[in-house]
Design a protein around this motif. Structure first.
Motif, PDB file in Angstrom:
ATOM      1  N   THR A 262       0.794  -1.232   0.000  1.00  0.00           N
ATOM      2  CA  THR A 262       0.000   0.000   0.000  1.00  0.00           C
ATOM      3  C   THR A 262       0.820   1.273   0.000  1.00  0.00           C
ATOM      4  OG1 THR A 262      -0.140  -0.072   2.417  1.00  0.00           O
ATOM      5  CG2 THR A 262      -1.919  -1.143   1.162  1.00  0.00           C
ATOM      6  N   SER A 263       2.105   1.230   0.499  1.00  0.00           N
ATOM      7  CA  SER A 263       2.861   2.472   0.662  1.00  0.00           C
ATOM      8  C   SER A 263       4.357   2.211   0.562  1.00  0.00           C
ATOM      9  CB  SER A 263       2.544   3.109   2.015  1.00  0.00           C
ATOM     10  OG  SER A 263       3.037   2.278   3.060  1.00  0.00           O
TER      11      SER A 263
ATOM     12  N   THR B  38       5.657   0.595   3.733  1.00  0.00           N
ATOM     13  CA  THR B  38       5.505  -0.860   3.748  1.00  0.00           C
ATOM     14  C   THR B  38       6.588  -1.530   2.919  1.00  0.00           C
ATOM     15  OG1 THR B  38       3.118  -0.602   4.005  1.00  0.00           O
ATOM     16  CG2 THR B  38       3.904  -2.750   3.273  1.00  0.00           C
TER      17      THR B  38
ATOM     18  N   VAL C  46       3.546  -0.749  -5.816  1.00  0.00           N
ATOM     19  CA  VAL C  46       3.260   0.090  -4.650  1.00  0.00           C
ATOM     20  C   VAL C  46       2.108   1.011  -5.007  1.00  0.00           C
ATOM     21  CG1 VAL C  46       4.190   1.721  -2.979  1.00  0.00           C
ATOM     22  CG2 VAL C  46       5.677  -0.035  -3.962  1.00  0.00           C
TER      23      VAL C  46
ATOM     24  N   GLY D 248       0.811   3.677  -3.386  1.00  0.00           N
ATOM     25  CA  GLY D 248       0.942   5.105  -3.104  1.00  0.00           C
ATOM     26  C   GLY D 248       2.139   5.367  -2.226  1.00  0.00           C
ATOM     27  N   TYR D 249       2.510   6.640  -2.106  1.00  0.00           N
ATOM     28  CA  TYR D 249       3.635   6.959  -1.223  1.00  0.00           C
ATOM     29  C   TYR D 249       3.193   6.838   0.230  1.00  0.00           C
ATOM     30  CZ  TYR D 249       7.941   9.104   0.441  1.00  0.00           C
ATOM     31  OH  TYR D 249       9.151   9.313   1.066  1.00  0.00           O
ATOM     32  N   TYR D 250       2.065   7.486   0.552  1.00  0.00           N
ATOM     33  CA  TYR D 250       1.513   7.405   1.907  1.00  0.00           C
ATOM     34  C   TYR D 250       0.302   6.471   1.934  1.00  0.00           C
ATOM     35  CZ  TYR D 250       4.319  11.641   2.534  1.00  0.00           C
ATOM     36  OH  TYR D 250       5.343  12.547   2.577  1.00  0.00           O
ATOM     37  N   THR D 251      -0.600   6.711   0.988  1.00  0.00           N
ATOM     38  CA  THR D 251      -1.834   5.932   0.918  1.00  0.00           C
ATOM     39  C   THR D 251      -2.108   5.597  -0.538  1.00  0.00           C
ATOM     40  OG1 THR D 251      -3.162   7.949   0.765  1.00  0.00           O
ATOM     41  CG2 THR D 251      -2.824   7.030   2.976  1.00  0.00           C
ATOM     42  N   PRO D 252      -2.856   4.563  -0.788  1.00  0.00           N
ATOM     43  CA  PRO D 252      -3.151   4.189  -2.177  1.00  0.00           C
ATOM     44  C   PRO D 252      -3.779   5.341  -2.967  1.00  0.00           C
ATOM     45  CG  PRO D 252      -3.765   2.410  -0.706  1.00  0.00           C
ATOM     46  CD  PRO D 252      -3.399   3.584   0.180  1.00  0.00           C
TER      47      PRO D 252
ATOM     48  N   ASP E 196      -2.285   8.143  -4.040  1.00  0.00           N
ATOM     49  CA  ASP E 196      -1.792   9.526  -3.862  1.00  0.00           C
ATOM     50  C   ASP E 196      -0.748   9.921  -4.902  1.00  0.00           C
ATOM     51  OD1 ASP E 196       0.553   8.261  -3.044  1.00  0.00           O
ATOM     52  OD2 ASP E 196       0.367   8.832  -0.928  1.00  0.00           O
TER      53      ASP E 196
ATOM     54  N   GLY F 181       3.277   6.148  -5.571  1.00  0.00           N
ATOM     55  CA  GLY F 181       3.663   4.746  -5.687  1.00  0.00           C
ATOM     56  C   GLY F 181       4.342   4.464  -7.012  1.00  0.00           C
TER      57      GLY F 181
ATOM     58  N   LYS G 141       3.049  15.939  -1.242  1.00  0.00           N
ATOM     59  CA  LYS G 141       1.617  15.622  -1.251  1.00  0.00           C
ATOM     60  C   LYS G 141       0.844  16.422  -2.297  1.00  0.00           C
ATOM     61  CE  LYS G 141       1.118  13.912   3.476  1.00  0.00           C
ATOM     62  NZ  LYS G 141       0.387  14.019   4.751  1.00  0.00           N
TER      63      LYS G 141
END
Length: 697
Positions: free
Chosen positions: A4-5, A8, A23, A25-29, A31, A34, A78
């Motif tokens: 997911t990130s 992870t 992957v 996303g960077y923080y969350t899927p 975003d 990834g 972000k």
């Protein structure tokens, strides 16, 4: 494997060589940070957090699959407009510059509370105005010098801040004086110098602004024989142990002990296709010094402009849209050279200076730009300005609207060319103030803002009206204005050697010339005015040879006031081959001593009086020795009127640029045939036999 990130991914070792991981996303899927990675089980290289991710094992790295284009969100930005992304954005810039990659600003608003710093080979591109760098208060986009950041900035070239660095030469000086035109410079040692280095040196250590800002030195402002302080940029093409060979000759003398230095600003930067929004208006939003070979293209800037400063060279600003309130949109300053400013749109909403300014710089081109003003300021608002000893710059195809002044040439700028520019609804379309060797050709100017009509400005006395003008020239020399279309009046004062030719003017042309050098030439213009067409008013009657001729030739003149051509206190005026349509007014008139005038081969139409030598009430008039012949008259009530002369109104047989041959004078004035005579005025300004001097042909 799907995770997911990036966090992870960092916590997960690969299970086999070349294992694929997706992957989300960077923080969350979703975003945008990834991507696709593979497991390099033998890698031990340092983690960069962008394309190389370290897992728990000492050996083995996750490597991002990419095509040398790096998304800023891969560094953790972000782009939500509220998170301070400055650390991630700067990290991405540094990484891409170091590795030769392109940094992509994917759609989003990246808040950066501080300044961003560009390095050599920085390439940043976006998706247009939906990719936004939002720069916080007092922040800028700047370029390193010699790899150094966080140094200060001075607007004065003598106080340029050059941080300690390992790229600049260390105390390399010229060992002897170098005359202009030289391609070889002597130095104590060339150990630090490499072929291909971009270098600069000085012609003078003095502060040019100490002269340009002091009216006591106004005689030096347009004296281009004394160039004041100049720096030139060169490329090193060869060297010996004690000499450096440049790619071209120097234009100025360079003194012994002048510094010989290397440009250390960033090079090969390319910024394109994104928006930069400054939270608060900032002067020089994008500030680049000593740069070379940089490109700024298709940016949208809000509340901050672009500045190429301190010997910036061979760079371009193109296709940008810039909106500022009081600060400049684009400035090229402090000996910058070879730059191109083209196809930009500048919205200069409140003014206070110039939208596009080339100052103390040379060999730049400013082409096909559009400047839009507010239309609400009567002064201190200029569209495109060439200023302060700038030389060899070219301004072509620009459009300026709704400004106090459209175009300006100021304070000793010389050998600059303005061609095919247009202006609309400007109070003054062109202002030329203490400039020289300038050419203004193909200009189109029309319209004026109603806000500025008949306006009174402090500190003018009550009742003073400042007239709208197409062209205002003061204190200048060697100016050519040709092939233009102008809708308002022209005023030329205290100027030497001006040529106004092949123009169409809907207004009047007034000359108060400086006749200490070459006189004005008014040739082949079409002037249609509601008043006079051409007025030549000399402040002081010239009593010292040589006598500078004034030429009015080949013009079509049509007006609705007496004396379409008005001559006051001038000698050696040549009015010839003109068509003068006076609409039942006086064609040519004189006032207050105007001798040695040639009025020949003109076509007078619809004149109440074609040529009037009568005195204006209260003045002393002498038009002795006028050559009036070979003119044609159509529908004129009177050809000549009130010829006043103390020597029997004698005609002149011949006339030339150096004097007049006088025929048939009264017997009391001894004249040898085939001699040319010039007039020397008495103290009272009156003519008389004692005031004529014979000159041998």
């Amino acid at each position: 494997m799907t995770v997911t990130s990036i966090a992870t991914l960092k916590s997960t070792n690969g299970a086999a060589p070349n294992e694929y991981s997706h992957v989300l996303g960077y923080y969350t899927p979703g975003d945008g940070g990834g991507g696709a990675f593979y497991w390099d089980d033998a890698a031990t290289d340092a983690e960069d957090g962008i394309v190389t991710i370290k897992a728990p094992n000492a050996t083995g790295r996750w490597k991002r699959l990419h095509m040398h284009i790096i998304d800023v969100k891969w560094a953790g930005a972000k782009g939500d407009g509220t998170t301070n992304d400055i650390t991630a954005v700067q990290q991405a810039i540094d990484f891409c510059s170091q590795n030769g990659y392109t940094l992509k600003l994917s759609p989003g608003t990246y808040l950066c509370n501080g300044s961003l710093w560009l390095k050599d080979n920085t390439v940043i591109t976006g998706a247009g105005s939906i990719s936004v760098l939002k720069i916080g208060a007092s922040g800028q986009i700047r370029g390193e010098k010699g790899g150094v950041r966080n140094y200060g900035f001075s607007t004065k070239y003598l106080d340029e801040i050059i941080p300690a660095n390992g790229e600049d030469y260390d105390n390399v000086l010229l060992t002897t004086d170098v005359a202009k035109g030289s391609v070889t410079l002597p130095v104590a040692s060339t150990t630090q110098v490499n072929i291909g280095d971009v270098v600069y040196t000085y012609n003078d250590f003095g502060d040019a602004w100490a002269i340009l800002e002091n009216v006591a030195f106004s005689a030096e402002w347009n004296n281009y024989d004394n160039p004041l302080a100049q720096m030139e940029v060169f490329t090193v093409v060869a060297k010996t142990t004690t000499t450096v060979t440049l790619n071209r000759p120097t234009l100025f003398d360079c003194p012994k002990d002048a510094p010989f230095r290397k440009l250390i600003g960033v090079r090969d930067v390319w910024l394109s296709d994104f928006k930069v929004e400054f939270v608060a208006e900032v002067q020089n939003g994008i500030l680049l010094e000593q740069i070379r070979n940089c490109r700024i293209d298709k940016l949208v800037l809000q509340n901050g402009g672009i500045a190429l400063m301190n010997k910036s060279a061979w760079s371009t600003v193109t296709n940008c849209t810039i909106t500022t309130n009081t600060y400049r949109c684009i400035v090229v300053d402090a000996f910058s050279t070879g730059n191109r400013i083209s196809n930009n749109t500048c919205n200069y909403t409140h003014g206070g200076d110039a939208a596009i300014l080339v100052m103390m710089s040379n060999n730049n081109s400013v082409c096909n730009n559009t400047v839009e003003g507010s239309g609400g300021r009567p002064l201190d608002e200029l569209g495109i300005c060439c200023h302060a000893r700038s030389y060899n710059n070219v301004f072509v195809g620009n459009v300026v609207r709704n400004m106090a002044e459209g175009y300006g040439l100021y304070f000793g700028c010389w050998a600059n060319t303005f061609h095919a520019n247009s202006s609309a609804k400007c109070f003054v379309d062109y202002s030329v103030y203490y400039a020289g060797k300038a050419t203004i050709s193909g200009a189109v100017s029309f319209g004026t803002s109603e806000i500025r009509d008949n306006i009174v400005l402090p500190p003018d006395p009550p009742g003073t009206i400042r007239l709208k003008r197409s062209l205002s020239i003061f204190g200048s020399r060697d100016i050519v204005v040709t092939d233009g279309i102008f809708e308002k009046n022209m005023l030329i004062q205290a100027t030497k050697n001006v040529v106004i030719a092949n123009n169409t003017l809907q207004g009047d042309l007034t000359l108060i010339p400086d006749l200490s050098d070459a006189g004005p030439v008014i040739r082949n213009n079409r002037i249609i005015s509601t008043g006079k067409c051409i007025s030549v008013m000399v402040p002081v009657y010239n009593t010292t040879a040589p006598y500078t001729p004034i030429l009015i030739e080949g013009n079509y003149l049509e007006g609705n006031a007496d004396r379409l051509i008005y001559i006051q206190r001038a000698v050696h005026v040549y009015i010839r081959h003109n068509t003068i349509k006076a609409n039942d007014h006086i064609g040519v008139g004189f006032n207050d001593v105007a001798s040695f005038t040639a009025i020949t081969n003109n076509h007078f139409m619809d004149c109440a009086v074609a040529v009037d030598f009568s005195a204006t009430p209260g003045s002393n008039v002498s038009t002795s020795y006028a050559a009036v012949k070979d003119n044609q008259f159509f529908n004129c009530t009177t050809m000549y009127q009130s010829w006043v002369s103390p020597v029997n109104n004698s005609f002149i047989g011949k006339c030339g640029v150096n004097g007049f041959e006088i025929m048939n004078l009264a017997a009391t004035v001894p004249v040898t045939p085939d001699k040319k005579w010039v007039y020397i005025a008495a103290a009272d300004g009156q003519t008389g036999a004692a005031n004529w001097k014979e000159i041998t042909l």
